[in-house]
Motif scaffolding. Structure first.
Motif, PDB file in Angstrom:
ATOM      1  N   HIS A  22      42.563 -18.504 -18.539  1.00  0.00           N
ATOM      2  CA  HIS A  22      42.340 -18.002 -19.779  1.00  0.00           C
ATOM      3  C   HIS A  22      42.113 -19.187 -20.598  1.00  0.00           C
ATOM      4  O   HIS A  22      42.751 -20.419 -20.024  1.00  0.00           O
ATOM      5  CB  HIS A  22      43.482 -17.302 -20.077  1.00  0.00           C
ATOM      6  CG  HIS A  22      43.532 -16.692 -21.734  1.00  0.00           C
ATOM      7  ND1 HIS A  22      44.003 -17.525 -22.540  1.00  0.00           N
ATOM      8  CD2 HIS A  22      42.876 -15.776 -22.129  1.00  0.00           C
ATOM      9  CE1 HIS A  22      43.732 -16.941 -23.678  1.00  0.00           C
ATOM     10  NE2 HIS A  22      42.786 -15.758 -23.725  1.00  0.00           N
ATOM     11  N   ASP A  38      38.189 -15.291 -22.837  1.00  0.00           N
ATOM     12  CA  ASP A  38      39.109 -14.701 -23.513  1.00  0.00           C
ATOM     13  C   ASP A  38      39.312 -13.471 -22.682  1.00  0.00           C
ATOM     14  O   ASP A  38      38.704 -13.269 -21.417  1.00  0.00           O
ATOM     15  CB  ASP A  38      38.659 -14.449 -24.947  1.00  0.00           C
ATOM     16  CG  ASP A  38      37.419 -13.316 -24.848  1.00  0.00           C
ATOM     17  OD1 ASP A  38      37.080 -12.864 -23.801  1.00  0.00           O
ATOM     18  OD2 ASP A  38      36.934 -12.925 -26.051  1.00  0.00           O
ATOM     19  N   SER A  39      40.408 -12.688 -23.050  1.00  0.00           N
ATOM     20  CA  SER A  39      40.993 -11.638 -22.170  1.00  0.00           C
ATOM     21  C   SER A  39      39.919 -10.623 -21.956  1.00  0.00           C
ATOM     22  O   SER A  39      39.587 -10.050 -20.567  1.00  0.00           O
ATOM     23  CB  SER A  39      41.957 -10.726 -22.915  1.00  0.00           C
ATOM     24  OG  SER A  39      42.837 -11.622 -23.372  1.00  0.00           O
ATOM     25  N   PHE A  61      49.877  -9.747 -17.095  1.00  0.00           N
ATOM     26  CA  PHE A  61      48.829  -8.540 -17.326  1.00  0.00           C
ATOM     27  C   PHE A  61      47.464  -8.709 -17.171  1.00  0.00           C
ATOM     28  O   PHE A  61      46.521  -8.024 -16.715  1.00  0.00           O
ATOM     29  CB  PHE A  61      49.004  -8.109 -18.800  1.00  0.00           C
ATOM     30  CG  PHE A  61      48.457  -8.852 -19.948  1.00  0.00           C
ATOM     31  CD1 PHE A  61      47.128  -8.822 -20.027  1.00  0.00           C
ATOM     32  CD2 PHE A  61      49.138 -10.082 -20.453  1.00  0.00           C
ATOM     33  CE1 PHE A  61      46.479  -9.624 -20.973  1.00  0.00           C
ATOM     34  CE2 PHE A  61      48.485 -10.678 -21.447  1.00  0.00           C
ATOM     35  CZ  PHE A  61      46.996 -10.640 -21.707  1.00  0.00           C
ATOM     36  N   MET A  62      46.920 -10.070 -16.958  1.00  0.00           N
ATOM     37  CA  MET A  62      45.555 -10.239 -16.672  1.00  0.00           C
ATOM     38  C   MET A  62      45.362 -10.401 -15.156  1.00  0.00           C
ATOM     39  O   MET A  62      44.229  -9.638 -14.893  1.00  0.00           O
ATOM     40  CB  MET A  62      45.309 -11.797 -17.003  1.00  0.00           C
ATOM     41  CG  MET A  62      45.509 -12.123 -18.474  1.00  0.00           C
ATOM     42  SD  MET A  62      45.087 -13.912 -19.039  1.00  0.00           S
ATOM     43  CE  MET A  62      44.965 -13.690 -20.818  1.00  0.00           C
ATOM     44  N   TYR A 110      46.407  -2.508 -26.560  1.00  0.00           N
ATOM     45  CA  TYR A 110      46.243  -3.908 -26.257  1.00  0.00           C
ATOM     46  C   TYR A 110      46.206  -4.327 -24.841  1.00  0.00           C
ATOM     47  O   TYR A 110      47.036  -4.109 -24.043  1.00  0.00           O
ATOM     48  CB  TYR A 110      46.874  -4.856 -27.372  1.00  0.00           C
ATOM     49  CG  TYR A 110      46.429  -6.450 -27.493  1.00  0.00           C
ATOM     50  CD1 TYR A 110      45.186  -6.724 -27.579  1.00  0.00           C
ATOM     51  CD2 TYR A 110      47.348  -7.190 -27.820  1.00  0.00           C
ATOM     52  CE1 TYR A 110      44.774  -7.990 -27.631  1.00  0.00           C
ATOM     53  CE2 TYR A 110      46.782  -8.547 -28.059  1.00  0.00           C
ATOM     54  CZ  TYR A 110      45.578  -8.774 -27.839  1.00  0.00           C
ATOM     55  OH  TYR A 110      45.283 -10.239 -28.232  1.00  0.00           O
ATOM     56  N   ASN A 112      46.995  -6.827 -23.578  1.00  0.00           N
ATOM     57  CA  ASN A 112      48.375  -7.627 -23.257  1.00  0.00           C
ATOM     58  C   ASN A 112      49.418  -6.603 -23.215  1.00  0.00           C
ATOM     59  O   ASN A 112      50.471  -6.442 -24.101  1.00  0.00           O
ATOM     60  CB  ASN A 112      48.615  -8.611 -24.577  1.00  0.00           C
ATOM     61  CG  ASN A 112      47.776  -9.678 -24.706  1.00  0.00           C
ATOM     62  OD1 ASN A 112      46.447  -9.191 -24.666  1.00  0.00           O
ATOM     63  ND2 ASN A 112      47.914 -10.823 -25.337  1.00  0.00           N
ATOM     64  N   SER A 127      41.200  -8.348 -28.177  1.00  0.00           N
ATOM     65  CA  SER A 127      41.110  -8.839 -29.903  1.00  0.00           C
ATOM     66  C   SER A 127      39.669  -9.068 -30.075  1.00  0.00           C
ATOM     67  O   SER A 127      39.046  -8.814 -31.105  1.00  0.00           O
ATOM     68  CB  SER A 127      41.849  -9.982 -30.063  1.00  0.00           C
ATOM     69  OG  SER A 127      41.255 -11.222 -29.061  1.00  0.00           O
ATOM     70  N   HIS A 173      51.946 -16.785 -31.880  1.00  0.00           N
ATOM     71  CA  HIS A 173      51.288 -16.536 -33.156  1.00  0.00           C
ATOM     72  C   HIS A 173      52.071 -16.139 -34.524  1.00  0.00           C
ATOM     73  O   HIS A 173      51.624 -16.513 -35.499  1.00  0.00           O
ATOM     74  CB  HIS A 173      50.047 -15.610 -33.070  1.00  0.00           C
ATOM     75  CG  HIS A 173      49.184 -16.151 -31.991  1.00  0.00           C
ATOM     76  ND1 HIS A 173      48.961 -16.019 -30.629  1.00  0.00           N
ATOM     77  CD2 HIS A 173      47.798 -16.665 -32.239  1.00  0.00           C
ATOM     78  CE1 HIS A 173      47.696 -16.410 -30.128  1.00  0.00           C
ATOM     79  NE2 HIS A 173      47.316 -16.906 -31.080  1.00  0.00           N
ATOM     80  N   HIS A 196      43.463 -16.628 -35.084  1.00  0.00           N
ATOM     81  CA  HIS A 196      43.875 -15.266 -34.130  1.00  0.00           C
ATOM     82  C   HIS A 196      44.338 -14.179 -34.777  1.00  0.00           C
ATOM     83  O   HIS A 196      45.204 -14.410 -35.436  1.00  0.00           O
ATOM     84  CB  HIS A 196      44.279 -15.878 -32.830  1.00  0.00           C
ATOM     85  CG  HIS A 196      43.869 -14.843 -31.557  1.00  0.00           C
ATOM     86  ND1 HIS A 196      44.775 -13.761 -31.717  1.00  0.00           N
ATOM     87  CD2 HIS A 196      43.442 -15.018 -30.494  1.00  0.00           C
ATOM     88  CE1 HIS A 196      43.954 -13.196 -30.513  1.00  0.00           C
ATOM     89  NE2 HIS A 196      43.339 -13.930 -29.993  1.00  0.00           N
ATOM     90  N   GLU A 198      46.131 -12.096 -33.841  1.00  0.00           N
ATOM     91  CA  GLU A 198      47.918 -11.845 -33.410  1.00  0.00           C
ATOM     92  C   GLU A 198      48.694 -12.575 -34.607  1.00  0.00           C
ATOM     93  O   GLU A 198      49.782 -12.154 -34.462  1.00  0.00           O
ATOM     94  CB  GLU A 198      48.041 -12.630 -32.099  1.00  0.00           C
ATOM     95  CG  GLU A 198      47.689 -11.895 -30.909  1.00  0.00           C
ATOM     96  CD  GLU A 198      47.849 -12.374 -29.545  1.00  0.00           C
ATOM     97  OE1 GLU A 198      48.552 -13.241 -29.266  1.00  0.00           O
ATOM     98  OE2 GLU A 198      47.206 -11.807 -28.802  1.00  0.00           O
ATOM     99  N   SER A 212      38.974 -13.578 -31.549  1.00  0.00           N
ATOM    100  CA  SER A 212      39.557 -14.053 -30.244  1.00  0.00           C
ATOM    101  C   SER A 212      39.231 -15.401 -30.050  1.00  0.00           C
ATOM    102  O   SER A 212      38.446 -16.070 -30.414  1.00  0.00           O
ATOM    103  CB  SER A 212      38.882 -12.901 -28.999  1.00  0.00           C
ATOM    104  OG  SER A 212      37.601 -13.734 -28.949  1.00  0.00           O
ATOM    105  N   THR A 213      39.897 -15.646 -29.027  1.00  0.00           N
ATOM    106  CA  THR A 213      39.841 -17.224 -28.403  1.00  0.00           C
ATOM    107  C   THR A 213      38.181 -17.601 -28.403  1.00  0.00           C
ATOM    108  O   THR A 213      37.774 -18.526 -28.924  1.00  0.00           O
ATOM    109  CB  THR A 213      40.540 -17.578 -27.173  1.00  0.00           C
ATOM    110  OG1 THR A 213      40.285 -16.540 -26.504  1.00  0.00           O
ATOM    111  CG2 THR A 213      42.287 -17.649 -27.506  1.00  0.00           C
ATOM    112  N   MET A 261      51.645 -19.096 -20.414  1.00  0.00           N
ATOM    113  CA  MET A 261      50.502 -19.696 -19.971  1.00  0.00           C
ATOM    114  C   MET A 261      50.600 -21.126 -19.275  1.00  0.00           C
ATOM    115  O   MET A 261      49.958 -21.613 -18.233  1.00  0.00           O
ATOM    116  CB  MET A 261      49.433 -19.753 -21.192  1.00  0.00           C
ATOM    117  CG  MET A 261      49.185 -18.522 -21.673  1.00  0.00           C
ATOM    118  SD  MET A 261      47.849 -17.680 -20.507  1.00  0.00           S
ATOM    119  CE  MET A 261      47.144 -16.300 -21.517  1.00  0.00           C
TER     120      MET A 261
HETATM  121  P1  13P Z   1      41.967 -13.507 -26.384  1.00  0.00           P
HETATM  122  O1  13P Z   1      41.687 -14.404 -25.562  1.00  0.00           O
HETATM  123  O2  13P Z   1      41.352 -12.196 -25.727  1.00  0.00           O
HETATM  124  O3  13P Z   1      41.673 -14.024 -27.655  1.00  0.00           O
HETATM  125  O4  13P Z   1      43.589 -13.195 -26.058  1.00  0.00           O
HETATM  126  C1  13P Z   1      44.750 -14.042 -26.557  1.00  0.00           C
HETATM  127  C2  13P Z   1      45.980 -13.901 -26.116  1.00  0.00           C
HETATM  128  O5  13P Z   1      46.911 -14.034 -26.518  1.00  0.00           O
HETATM  129  C3  13P Z   1      46.007 -13.525 -24.547  1.00  0.00           C
HETATM  130  O6  13P Z   1      47.047 -13.777 -24.024  1.00  0.00           O
END
Ligand code: 13P
Ligand code: SF4
Length: 302
Positions: A22, A38-39, A61-62, A110, A112, A127, A173, A196, A198, A212-213, A261
């Motif tokens: 990620h 991104d996720s 969770f990923m 979500y 997450n 997201s 966030h 973002h 969040e 999203s990212t 992370m």
């Molecule tokens: P995204 O990369 O999907 O935007 O997710 C952000 C995030 O907080 C992942 O933990």
């Protein structure tokens, strides 16, 4: 002397493994990954890989979602304790109570979130695809779990549905304030503000772009602007700077760091491959039931 990076490359070959990372993990971990994203992108990529082992450089969770989508593959987490606190911030009893109260409700989860929460949900979202998926659902009532901020943001864009919110949040966030954005903007008045979802709604109201990212990285890359204020976890700066060496990026405060992370290190990536540790296991019933909303996400987002 063999570098850690070279050791990892050799282990990937020996073990028929691939590394997914990620954007929030450390730069050196992103640099050894075969896929960074991104996720949503990572969930999509995890399906259909030819390698038999997936190393997931991210939070629990990923890795869990990758295992649910790929039960026949070995999924390894470099640090199995790297867990997203928000993933636990909803309750099964509350989901059941909302289902009793609203007979046509869709429980939108979500990604997450724990596999237990997914088991009790109708569809997963990230997201990057939440808006598209919520709009596509026939249901009038939407119970959005666990993230209140993403849920409230989507609700501002989808006016023909009734949203029920849950009080989960991302502490990274949520800690970003409107004052942080305003102060940074004062110093860099020409910079575009990329946020973002969040983040809280008052913060989002100051954005030039919300996404999203990957969305944030794509926006900055495709924009004619040369300066950007980045309101998400700092790990995205690695890809932003790599893709845009001549653009300038400003952070809004010094706590934009996800401690979970950051638990994923290059040494731990090497060790989990070497010793085959951090194996993700998901029981059959949990897997079968949590696969349903994940698959529905992939179908509806496509
Ligand atoms: P995204 O990369 O999907 O935007 O997710 C952000 C995030 O907080 C992942 O933990
Ligand atoms: Fe969870 Fe927030 Fe960290 Fe993402 S950045 S893993 S949502 S705590």
């Amino acid at each position: 002397m063999v570098s850690l990076k070279e050791e990892i490359e050799e282990l990937k070959r020996q073990k028929n493994a691939v590394v997914l990372a990620h954007y929030y993990v450390d730069d050196d971990v992103q640099a050894v990954a075969d896929y960074v994203g991104d996720s949503y992108y990572l969930a999509k990529v995890a399906v259909g890989l030819k390698e038999s082992t997936i190393v997931f450089a991210g939070v629990k969770f990923m890795g869990e979602s990758a295992k649910i989508l790929n039960p026949d593959k070995t999924v390894l987490m470099p640090d199995p304790d790297a867990d997203c606190p928000m993933a636990h911030m909803a309750e099964i009893e509350k989901i059941e109570a909302v289902r009793r109260e609203y007979d046509d409700v869709a429980v939108v989860c979500y990604i997450n979130s724990t596999a237990e929460l997914k088991m009790h949900s109708d569809v997963c979202v990230t997201s990057a695809n939440a808006m598209k998926i919520v709009k596509a659902l026939p249901n009038k009532n939407i119970y959005f779990i666990p993230d209140e901020n993403l849920g409230r943001y989507i609700a501002t864009k989808v006016n023909d549905k009734n949203f029920i919110f849950n009080d989960g949040f991302c502490h990274v966030h949520k800690a970003i304030t409107a004052d942080d954005i305003k102060r940074t903007k004062k110093h860099h008045p020409n910079a575009k503000v990329l946020i973002h979802p969040e983040c809280t709604l008052d913060v989002l109201s100051l954005a030039d772009y919300i996404g999203s990212t990957s969305g944030i990285i794509d926006y900055a890359t495709n924009s004619d602007s040369e300066e950007f204020i980045i309101s998400t976890e700092l790990g995205v700066l690695y890809e932003l700077k790599k893709k845009n060496p001549n653009k300038r990026f400003f952070i809004v405060q010094d706590r934009q760091i996800c401690p979970n992370m950051k638990k994923v290190t290059l040494e731990k990536v090497r060790d989990c491959l070497l010793h085959e540790t951090g194996i993700v296991n998901v029981g059959e019933e949990k897997r079968n039931r949590s696969l349903v909303p994940l698959k529905k996400m992939l179908e509806l987002a496509n």
